[in-house]
Design a protein around this motif. Structure first.
Motif, PDB file in Angstrom:
ATOM      1  N   LYS A  51      -5.914  13.994  -0.416  1.00 44.05           N
ATOM      2  CA  LYS A  51      -5.541  15.157  -0.959  1.00 44.05           C
ATOM      3  C   LYS A  51      -3.900  15.183  -0.845  1.00 44.05           C
ATOM      4  O   LYS A  51      -3.276  14.980   0.125  1.00 44.05           O
ATOM      5  CB  LYS A  51      -5.980  16.433  -0.125  1.00 44.05           C
ATOM      6  N   ARG A  52      -3.374  15.277  -2.238  1.00 45.79           N
ATOM      7  CA  ARG A  52      -1.836  15.412  -2.095  1.00 45.79           C
ATOM      8  C   ARG A  52      -1.252  16.553  -1.570  1.00 45.79           C
ATOM      9  O   ARG A  52      -1.711  17.581  -1.758  1.00 45.79           O
ATOM     10  CB  ARG A  52      -1.322  15.367  -3.709  1.00 45.79           C
ATOM     11  N   LEU A  56       0.227  13.058  -9.269  1.00 47.79           N
ATOM     12  CA  LEU A  56      -0.772  14.047  -8.604  1.00 47.79           C
ATOM     13  C   LEU A  56       0.130  15.345  -8.301  1.00 47.79           C
ATOM     14  O   LEU A  56       1.155  15.258  -7.716  1.00 47.79           O
ATOM     15  CB  LEU A  56      -1.654  13.851  -7.565  1.00 47.79           C
ATOM     16  N   VAL A  57      -0.501  16.545  -8.626  1.00 48.59           N
ATOM     17  CA  VAL A  57       0.130  17.899  -8.379  1.00 48.59           C
ATOM     18  C   VAL A  57      -0.285  18.020  -6.969  1.00 48.59           C
ATOM     19  O   VAL A  57      -1.285  17.586  -6.555  1.00 48.59           O
ATOM     20  CB  VAL A  57      -0.310  18.819  -9.319  1.00 48.59           C
ATOM     21  N   PRO A  58       0.542  18.640  -6.164  1.00 51.37           N
ATOM     22  CA  PRO A  58       0.283  19.313  -4.843  1.00 51.37           C
ATOM     23  C   PRO A  58      -1.508  19.750  -4.848  1.00 51.37           C
ATOM     24  O   PRO A  58      -1.912  20.455  -5.571  1.00 51.37           O
ATOM     25  CB  PRO A  58       1.029  20.295  -4.322  1.00 51.37           C
ATOM     26  N   GLY A  59      -2.202  19.340  -3.972  1.00 52.30           N
ATOM     27  CA  GLY A  59      -3.662  19.840  -3.966  1.00 52.30           C
ATOM     28  C   GLY A  59      -4.446  18.755  -4.683  1.00 52.30           C
ATOM     29  O   GLY A  59      -5.578  18.864  -4.506  1.00 52.30           O
ATOM     30  N   GLY A  60      -4.003  17.940  -5.379  1.00 48.86           N
ATOM     31  CA  GLY A  60      -4.582  16.997  -6.036  1.00 48.86           C
ATOM     32  C   GLY A  60      -5.529  16.112  -5.434  1.00 48.86           C
ATOM     33  O   GLY A  60      -4.937  15.935  -4.269  1.00 48.86           O
ATOM     34  N   LEU A  61      -6.627  15.487  -5.987  1.00 52.87           N
ATOM     35  CA  LEU A  61      -7.211  14.558  -5.239  1.00 52.87           C
ATOM     36  C   LEU A  61      -7.190  13.115  -5.960  1.00 52.87           C
ATOM     37  O   LEU A  61      -7.385  13.066  -6.912  1.00 52.87           O
ATOM     38  CB  LEU A  61      -8.672  14.795  -4.875  1.00 52.87           C
ATOM     39  N   ALA A  62      -7.357  12.172  -4.975  1.00 48.22           N
ATOM     40  CA  ALA A  62      -7.482  10.721  -5.361  1.00 48.22           C
ATOM     41  C   ALA A  62      -8.398  10.097  -4.529  1.00 48.22           C
ATOM     42  O   ALA A  62      -8.481  10.450  -3.292  1.00 48.22           O
ATOM     43  CB  ALA A  62      -6.079   9.910  -5.220  1.00 48.22           C
ATOM     44  N   ALA A  63      -9.272   9.518  -5.231  1.00 46.21           N
ATOM     45  CA  ALA A  63     -10.618   8.743  -4.551  1.00 46.21           C
ATOM     46  C   ALA A  63     -10.265   7.167  -4.370  1.00 46.21           C
ATOM     47  O   ALA A  63     -10.196   6.772  -5.290  1.00 46.21           O
ATOM     48  CB  ALA A  63     -11.765   9.240  -5.092  1.00 46.21           C
ATOM     49  N   LEU A  64     -10.305   6.749  -3.174  1.00 42.86           N
ATOM     50  CA  LEU A  64      -9.975   5.356  -3.154  1.00 42.86           C
ATOM     51  C   LEU A  64     -11.476   4.641  -2.661  1.00 42.86           C
ATOM     52  O   LEU A  64     -12.085   5.206  -1.945  1.00 42.86           O
ATOM     53  CB  LEU A  64      -9.181   4.855  -1.954  1.00 42.86           C
ATOM     54  N   PHE A  76       0.790  -1.112  -0.121  1.00 43.28           N
ATOM     55  CA  PHE A  76      -0.009  -0.088   0.014  1.00 43.28           C
ATOM     56  C   PHE A  76       0.920   1.241  -0.053  1.00 43.28           C
ATOM     57  O   PHE A  76       0.618   2.301  -0.558  1.00 43.28           O
ATOM     58  CB  PHE A  76      -0.950  -0.019   1.275  1.00 43.28           C
ATOM     59  N   GLN A  77       1.898   1.324   0.740  1.00 37.41           N
ATOM     60  CA  GLN A  77       2.962   2.492   0.608  1.00 37.41           C
ATOM     61  C   GLN A  77       3.308   2.775  -0.812  1.00 37.41           C
ATOM     62  O   GLN A  77       3.626   3.671  -1.271  1.00 37.41           O
ATOM     63  CB  GLN A  77       4.205   2.184   1.699  1.00 37.41           C
ATOM     64  N   THR A  78       3.557   1.369  -1.463  1.00 39.91           N
ATOM     65  CA  THR A  78       4.302   1.675  -2.938  1.00 39.91           C
ATOM     66  C   THR A  78       3.096   2.352  -3.703  1.00 39.91           C
ATOM     67  O   THR A  78       3.319   3.135  -4.743  1.00 39.91           O
ATOM     68  CB  THR A  78       4.610   0.226  -3.426  1.00 39.91           C
ATOM     69  N   PHE A  79       1.658   1.712  -3.582  1.00 34.38           N
ATOM     70  CA  PHE A  79       0.727   2.352  -4.177  1.00 34.38           C
ATOM     71  C   PHE A  79       0.515   4.025  -4.029  1.00 34.38           C
ATOM     72  O   PHE A  79       0.314   4.580  -4.984  1.00 34.38           O
ATOM     73  CB  PHE A  79      -0.585   1.496  -3.827  1.00 34.38           C
ATOM     74  N   LEU A  80       0.619   4.176  -2.685  1.00 34.07           N
ATOM     75  CA  LEU A  80       0.480   5.600  -2.422  1.00 34.07           C
ATOM     76  C   LEU A  80       1.757   6.434  -2.944  1.00 34.07           C
ATOM     77  O   LEU A  80       1.472   7.574  -3.583  1.00 34.07           O
ATOM     78  CB  LEU A  80       0.243   5.754  -0.819  1.00 34.07           C
ATOM     79  N   ASN A  81       2.965   5.892  -2.744  1.00 31.07           N
ATOM     80  CA  ASN A  81       4.115   6.848  -3.473  1.00 31.07           C
ATOM     81  C   ASN A  81       3.843   6.882  -4.780  1.00 31.07           C
ATOM     82  O   ASN A  81       4.215   8.107  -5.385  1.00 31.07           O
ATOM     83  CB  ASN A  81       5.311   5.993  -3.142  1.00 31.07           C
ATOM     84  N   THR A  82       3.297   5.947  -5.771  1.00 28.83           N
ATOM     85  CA  THR A  82       3.108   5.954  -7.241  1.00 28.83           C
ATOM     86  C   THR A  82       1.849   6.851  -7.601  1.00 28.83           C
ATOM     87  O   THR A  82       2.082   7.889  -8.331  1.00 28.83           O
ATOM     88  CB  THR A  82       2.812   4.714  -7.622  1.00 28.83           C
ATOM     89  N   ARG A  83       1.056   6.997  -6.578  1.00 33.69           N
ATOM     90  CA  ARG A  83      -0.036   7.695  -6.989  1.00 33.69           C
ATOM     91  C   ARG A  83       0.245   9.241  -6.577  1.00 33.69           C
ATOM     92  O   ARG A  83      -0.101  10.217  -7.193  1.00 33.69           O
ATOM     93  CB  ARG A  83      -1.667   7.679  -6.127  1.00 33.69           C
ATOM     94  N   ALA A  84       1.146   9.571  -5.496  1.00 38.10           N
ATOM     95  CA  ALA A  84       1.822  10.690  -5.429  1.00 38.10           C
ATOM     96  C   ALA A  84       2.581  11.429  -6.304  1.00 38.10           C
ATOM     97  O   ALA A  84       2.222  12.584  -6.561  1.00 38.10           O
ATOM     98  CB  ALA A  84       2.514  10.721  -4.037  1.00 38.10           C
ATOM     99  N   GLN A  85       3.103  10.504  -7.086  1.00 32.40           N
ATOM    100  CA  GLN A  85       4.111  11.019  -8.218  1.00 32.40           C
ATOM    101  C   GLN A  85       3.091  11.408  -9.358  1.00 32.40           C
ATOM    102  O   GLN A  85       3.534  12.328 -10.280  1.00 32.40           O
ATOM    103  CB  GLN A  85       4.786   9.786  -8.914  1.00 32.40           C
ATOM    104  N   ASN A 110       2.829   7.409   5.304  1.00 32.17           N
ATOM    105  CA  ASN A 110       3.350   7.626   3.963  1.00 32.17           C
ATOM    106  C   ASN A 110       3.838   9.093   3.940  1.00 32.17           C
ATOM    107  O   ASN A 110       4.771   9.215   3.125  1.00 32.17           O
ATOM    108  CB  ASN A 110       2.243   7.350   2.896  1.00 32.17           C
ATOM    109  N   GLY A 111       2.934  10.178   4.525  1.00 28.08           N
ATOM    110  CA  GLY A 111       3.133  11.434   4.094  1.00 28.08           C
ATOM    111  C   GLY A 111       3.020  12.431   2.932  1.00 28.08           C
ATOM    112  O   GLY A 111       3.220  13.359   2.999  1.00 28.08           O
ATOM    113  N   ASN A 112       2.539  11.611   2.045  1.00 28.56           N
ATOM    114  CA  ASN A 112       2.188  12.310   0.660  1.00 28.56           C
ATOM    115  C   ASN A 112       0.761  12.776   0.660  1.00 28.56           C
ATOM    116  O   ASN A 112       0.634  13.436  -0.259  1.00 28.56           O
ATOM    117  CB  ASN A 112       2.329  11.197  -0.531  1.00 28.56           C
TER     118      ASN A 112
END
Length: 169
Positions: free
Chosen positions: A167-168, A23-31, A12-21, A87-89
């Motif tokens: 939120k990124r 998205l721009v800061p402030g971008g949203l991801a819905a899980l 899941f950390q890998t998944f989050l890190n990949t999604r963070a790459q 994760n911190g992202n």
């Protein structure tokens, strides 16, 4: 169980890190994620019933000399929250249980077998090969029929899908 939790955490950390790459800061991801309630042991919830039934199919097929047993892992909301925070992202904008009217109705064993196949066919194929997929899921359908009252009640009591907008940072 700790080994599976640790593996889920890493994945899941890998998944989050990949999604963070992505998205721009402030971008949203819905899980939307399957989860099990906090404080309910796996053996007492629907996932545990599915896996026990599925596991017993694998053990029986192993005794026949066909397969070996595989295990799965599902996180609790608290575990997901902790992983996302570490994760911190991302920040969690909210986390809520989604209502699913289908979970309030007892399903048939064949419905459960179709659902399990939809989720796990790829994993079964990868671990055991194409030639065993039908055998495994046909056997699961038989076992699910034998245990439908237990599984059905636990589906109503303990399965949950979580909606988690992130939120990124």
């Amino acid at each position: 169980m700790e080994a599976y939790a640790a593996q889920f955490n890493n994945n899941f950390q890998t998944f989050l890190n990949t999604r963070a790459q992505e998205l721009v800061p402030g971008g949203l991801a819905a899980l939307v994620m399957f989860s099990v309630p906090d404080g309910i042991p796996l053996v007492n919830n629907a996932a545990g019933s599915f896996y026990n039934t599925f596991g017993s199919c694998l053990v029986e097929l192993t005794k026949m000399g066909i397969l070996s047993k595989e295990k799965m892992y599902n996180p609790t909301p608290k575990e997901l929250e902790g992983i996302i925070q570490r994760n911190g992202n991302f920040t969690i904008e909210r986390m809520e249980k989604m209502t699913n009217p289908k979970q309030q109705v007892l399903c048939s064993a064949s419905d459960l077998a179709v659902a399990m196949r939809a989720v796990y066919e790829g994993l079964v194929k990868e671990h055991f090969g194409d030639e065993f997929v039908d055998k495994i899921f046909n056997h699961f359908a038989t076992k699910a029929e034998e245990n439908i009252s237990i599984i059905g009640q636990r589906v109503q009591d303990s399965m949950m899908d979580l909606f988690i907008p992130l939120k990124r940072i």
